[in-house]
Design a protein around this motif. Structure first.
Motif, PDB file in Angstrom:
ATOM      1  N   ILE A   1       0.849  -1.185   0.000  1.00  0.00           N
ATOM      2  CA  ILE A   1       0.000   0.000   0.000  1.00  0.00           C
ATOM      3  C   ILE A   1       0.889   1.241   0.000  1.00  0.00           C
ATOM      4  O   ILE A   1       1.870   1.317   0.738  1.00  0.00           O
ATOM      5  N   TYR A   2       0.509   2.202  -0.838  1.00  0.00           N
ATOM      6  CA  TYR A   2       1.194   3.492  -0.897  1.00  0.00           C
ATOM      7  C   TYR A   2       0.213   4.586  -0.499  1.00  0.00           C
ATOM      8  O   TYR A   2      -0.899   4.651  -1.020  1.00  0.00           O
ATOM      9  N   ALA A   3       0.635   5.436   0.447  1.00  0.00           N
ATOM     10  CA  ALA A   3      -0.128   6.620   0.821  1.00  0.00           C
ATOM     11  C   ALA A   3       0.356   7.757  -0.064  1.00  0.00           C
ATOM     12  O   ALA A   3       1.567   7.996  -0.187  1.00  0.00           O
TER      13      ALA A   3
ATOM     14  N   ILE B   1       4.711  10.693  -1.559  1.00  0.00           N
ATOM     15  CA  ILE B   1       4.328   9.282  -1.653  1.00  0.00           C
ATOM     16  C   ILE B   1       5.204   8.459  -0.713  1.00  0.00           C
ATOM     17  O   ILE B   1       6.431   8.582  -0.744  1.00  0.00           O
ATOM     18  N   HIS B   2       4.554   7.625   0.086  1.00  0.00           N
ATOM     19  CA  HIS B   2       5.282   6.742   1.000  1.00  0.00           C
ATOM     20  C   HIS B   2       4.616   5.371   1.027  1.00  0.00           C
ATOM     21  O   HIS B   2       3.382   5.274   0.947  1.00  0.00           O
ATOM     22  N   ALA B   3       5.421   4.336   1.179  1.00  0.00           N
ATOM     23  CA  ALA B   3       4.872   3.015   1.460  1.00  0.00           C
ATOM     24  C   ALA B   3       4.178   3.099   2.819  1.00  0.00           C
ATOM     25  O   ALA B   3       4.621   3.821   3.713  1.00  0.00           O
ATOM     26  N   PHE B   4       3.061   2.373   2.953  1.00  0.00           N
ATOM     27  CA  PHE B   4       2.237   2.474   4.157  1.00  0.00           C
ATOM     28  C   PHE B   4       1.935   1.079   4.676  1.00  0.00           C
ATOM     29  O   PHE B   4       1.511   0.203   3.918  1.00  0.00           O
ATOM     30  N   ASN B   5       2.161   0.886   5.961  1.00  0.00           N
ATOM     31  CA  ASN B   5       1.834  -0.381   6.613  1.00  0.00           C
ATOM     32  C   ASN B   5       0.668  -0.144   7.550  1.00  0.00           C
ATOM     33  O   ASN B   5       0.808   0.494   8.589  1.00  0.00           O
ATOM     34  N   ASN B   6      -0.504  -0.647   7.190  1.00  0.00           N
ATOM     35  CA  ASN B   6      -1.689  -0.468   8.017  1.00  0.00           C
ATOM     36  C   ASN B   6      -1.601  -1.392   9.223  1.00  0.00           C
ATOM     37  O   ASN B   6      -1.703  -2.610   9.091  1.00  0.00           O
ATOM     38  N   MET B   7      -1.455  -0.796  10.394  1.00  0.00           N
ATOM     39  CA  MET B   7      -1.312  -1.567  11.627  1.00  0.00           C
ATOM     40  C   MET B   7      -2.586  -1.536  12.471  1.00  0.00           C
ATOM     41  O   MET B   7      -2.609  -2.044  13.579  1.00  0.00           O
TER      42      MET B   7
END
Length: 100
Positions: free
Chosen positions: A2-4, A84-90
């Protein structure tokens, strides 16, 4: 992954944003199955749109950049330089959030 994607509008593009919105929404709809969330950012009044925040699943950053290059608001010059950043949904998303 996922990218934000944070996309702030250029000053003076409010009318252009409204004009291009149908094309923009159709372009986003093509990615509906890969979208975690998407929507406009607003000023404190909750009505004046100042940008967009998207979270989409792409295989890599190059795919994000290629997709964004053809995005209608980008092509029309509505957006300033994207962040743009990679996103880790926690945190699990809540159905029906926010509450009415």
């Amino acid at each position: 992954m996922i990218y934000a994607i944070l996309l702030m509008d250029r000053p003076g593009t409010a009318d252009l944003r409204v004009q291009i919105r149908p094309e923009h929404r159709a372009y986003l709809a093509q990615q509906a199955d890969r979208m975690a969330f998407a929507g406009p950012l607003t000023s404190e009044d909750g009505k004046t749109v100042v940008g967009s925040l998207l979270a989409l699943d792409f295989p890599n950053r190059a795919a994000v950049d290629a997709w964004l290059k053809d995005e209608p608001y980008t092509k029309a010059g509505v957006y300033e330089k994207p962040v743009i950043h990679a996103f880790n949904n926690m945190w699990a998303q809540k159905a029906g959030f926010p509450p009415a």
